[in-house]
Design an enzyme around this catalytic site. Sequence first.
Site, PDB file in Angstrom:
ATOM      1  N   SER A 194       0.938  -1.231   0.013  1.00  0.00           N
ATOM      2  CA  SER A 194       0.031  -0.053   0.035  1.00  0.00           C
ATOM      3  C   SER A 194       0.833   1.134   0.129  1.00  0.00           C
ATOM      4  O   SER A 194       0.309   2.404  -0.507  1.00  0.00           O
ATOM      5  CB  SER A 194      -0.950   0.055   1.248  1.00  0.00           C
ATOM      6  OG  SER A 194      -0.062   0.091   2.260  1.00  0.00           O
ATOM      7  N   ASP A 204       1.502   0.104   7.951  1.00  0.00           N
ATOM      8  CA  ASP A 204       2.989  -0.247   7.964  1.00  0.00           C
ATOM      9  C   ASP A 204       3.466  -0.099   6.725  1.00  0.00           C
ATOM     10  O   ASP A 204       2.903   0.234   5.679  1.00  0.00           O
ATOM     11  CB  ASP A 204       3.103  -1.718   8.429  1.00  0.00           C
ATOM     12  CG  ASP A 204       2.157  -2.836   7.531  1.00  0.00           C
ATOM     13  OD1 ASP A 204       1.756  -2.328   6.233  1.00  0.00           O
ATOM     14  OD2 ASP A 204       2.143  -3.920   7.639  1.00  0.00           O
ATOM     15  N   ASP A 247       5.640  -2.088   3.783  1.00  0.00           N
ATOM     16  CA  ASP A 247       6.282  -3.350   3.440  1.00  0.00           C
ATOM     17  C   ASP A 247       7.360  -2.861   2.577  1.00  0.00           C
ATOM     18  O   ASP A 247       7.597  -2.213   1.598  1.00  0.00           O
ATOM     19  CB  ASP A 247       5.348  -3.987   2.321  1.00  0.00           C
ATOM     20  CG  ASP A 247       4.134  -4.459   2.908  1.00  0.00           C
ATOM     21  OD1 ASP A 247       4.087  -5.211   4.049  1.00  0.00           O
ATOM     22  OD2 ASP A 247       3.044  -4.177   2.713  1.00  0.00           O
ATOM     23  N   ASP A 268       7.613  -4.037   8.070  1.00  0.00           N
ATOM     24  CA  ASP A 268       7.742  -5.484   7.462  1.00  0.00           C
ATOM     25  C   ASP A 268       8.889  -5.501   6.581  1.00  0.00           C
ATOM     26  O   ASP A 268       8.812  -5.096   5.503  1.00  0.00           O
ATOM     27  CB  ASP A 268       6.363  -6.052   6.947  1.00  0.00           C
ATOM     28  CG  ASP A 268       5.152  -6.394   7.989  1.00  0.00           C
ATOM     29  OD1 ASP A 268       5.420  -6.201   9.307  1.00  0.00           O
ATOM     30  OD2 ASP A 268       4.132  -6.974   7.413  1.00  0.00           O
ATOM     31  N   LYS A 324     -10.700  -0.174  -0.986  1.00  0.00           N
ATOM     32  CA  LYS A 324     -10.234  -0.779   0.162  1.00  0.00           C
ATOM     33  C   LYS A 324     -10.981  -0.393   1.397  1.00  0.00           C
ATOM     34  O   LYS A 324     -11.425  -1.203   2.066  1.00  0.00           O
ATOM     35  CB  LYS A 324      -8.592  -0.210   0.280  1.00  0.00           C
ATOM     36  CG  LYS A 324      -7.654  -1.017  -0.549  1.00  0.00           C
ATOM     37  CD  LYS A 324      -6.313  -0.008  -0.396  1.00  0.00           C
ATOM     38  CE  LYS A 324      -5.758  -0.211   0.776  1.00  0.00           C
ATOM     39  NZ  LYS A 324      -4.993  -1.529   1.176  1.00  0.00           N
ATOM     40  N   TYR A 378     -12.272  -8.093   3.506  1.00  0.00           N
ATOM     41  CA  TYR A 378     -11.031  -7.636   2.797  1.00  0.00           C
ATOM     42  C   TYR A 378      -9.978  -8.724   3.686  1.00  0.00           C
ATOM     43  O   TYR A 378      -9.495  -8.551   4.871  1.00  0.00           O
ATOM     44  CB  TYR A 378     -10.376  -6.319   3.297  1.00  0.00           C
ATOM     45  CG  TYR A 378      -9.269  -5.745   3.117  1.00  0.00           C
ATOM     46  CD1 TYR A 378      -9.108  -4.901   1.777  1.00  0.00           C
ATOM     47  CD2 TYR A 378      -7.937  -6.088   3.447  1.00  0.00           C
ATOM     48  CE1 TYR A 378      -7.794  -4.196   1.199  1.00  0.00           C
ATOM     49  CE2 TYR A 378      -6.653  -5.435   2.893  1.00  0.00           C
ATOM     50  CZ  TYR A 378      -6.684  -4.755   1.982  1.00  0.00           C
ATOM     51  OH  TYR A 378      -5.537  -4.171   1.830  1.00  0.00           O
TER      52      TYR A 378
END
Length: 507
Positions: A91, A102, A104, A156, A217, A226
């Site tokens: 995202s 978060d 990624d 992450d 979303k 989701y």
Amino acid sequence: MSQDQPRQCGVTAPISIAQATEDELKLTEDLVKTLHDYGLFESKTEADKRVIVLRQLNELVKEFVYKVSLLKGLPEAVARNSGGKIFTFGSYRLGVHGTGADIDTLCVFPKHVERDHFFTIMYEMLKERSEVTGLTAVADAYVPVIKMHFSGIPIDFVCARLNVDQVSDKLELVDNNILKGLDERCVRSLNGSRVTDEILRLVPNIPVFRTALRTIKLWAKRRAIYANVMGFLGGVAWAMLVARICQLYPNGCAATVVCRFFRIMYKWDWPEPVLLKHMEEGPLQVRVWNPKLYPADKIHRMPIITPAYPSMCATHNVTVSTKAIMLKEFKRGMEIVENIVVRSGRWEDLFEPTNFFHTYKHYLQVIASSYSPASQLQWSGLVESRLRQFVLKLELVEMLGLVHPYNKGINKVHYCLSEKERRDATHGLYPEDRTITMKEEEDKKMVQPVYTTTFYIGLSVEPKTDGSTGPRRLDLVWPTQEFLKLVKSWDKYDELKMNISVKNIKR
């Protein structure tokens, strides 16, 4: 090329290349305001903080590669030039993240650095940083990952070892040949970044795509559909669906894309796959999604295919029930946006939360419990990952028309005063005055905590057929026993510290 004649971005020509009308632009303006009202956009302060954190992380990666290079006996100059680089995906890279989301992040390093170094030396380097909190490593995951908060930003962190002598700042991941000589875990780690970048490359208008995707979303989360692990769609799949509608309406505004999204997805001829581009051949001896060759690919119910080589189905988890639930939600969305277009509805109507807990008469309550936060994190994650298998078995039960898993577990901690209370808590029986949400746990100082994660599955029982007499019995024993056997066969299962219970409850 003029704006009226955009390049073809997808596997077919656009449905319409019409420019947005004044009404559609006004609807988009209203939509963006509504998204702001829901708090979907982060502040400039937080956005700037993310940039700083990523810059620091990139420097740390270079230092990590340098340190390992010296340990490997490389000369100082060679070690310093070995490089290392981070890429973002998910995202954040798509530009649709919100406050507190978060990041990624992918760390790539040259071939003389090994994955074990990432989970030992890099882990220790992170551990020494005062900005890093909540550091955990899951080296044996399907995609190995380090999770942490860096200056309060959740990260992450995955890694990939490239078959190159050095990783320069100019390195890009678009060339398929970069995958040569890599093991499967490295290919999977690279796949997240490669897919995200390819999605952005394949949409005709990125700002329109981002607003439309934020909308979808939010809708999917509010309607509790989701969750890839539960048999619905995850973030990448929703992004690909929205990207496909953008390709079909390349000059449309966000409101146009959202309105067309629901109609097209509801009427889509599943299992016809959704593709953003034609699948390509590549340099690896790996399996690429192909229902003509592979029987397992042929049974995918709502195939949405990743655009980066090697192409995979991002929606293999979809079941008969979750497909039916999503189609029903597409239909609801279609009807609502039709009302919005004629000004008899509001965007807020689209985002009304699900009434899952008031929809069914019968529910299954699955409670995973243990006696420590660390143990519970692992145990509840394992149970969650196996729930879809439970749903598949329940779909075979006579008289069950629909099996509807709620999209997330509910975490609680219970402070118990006796062994009996602890046993009761593992089966969903606990005194409410000693039940609090996980984040409040630090404020309580009791000696016998029980950590629970509760999952719910709604059951729709088929009505009696004409002429049938006598009572009917819903037999859930076999699928329940099979599910319990499955989760308890986990190699880290500890029957003294972990519990699992399944209860049939009626509303």
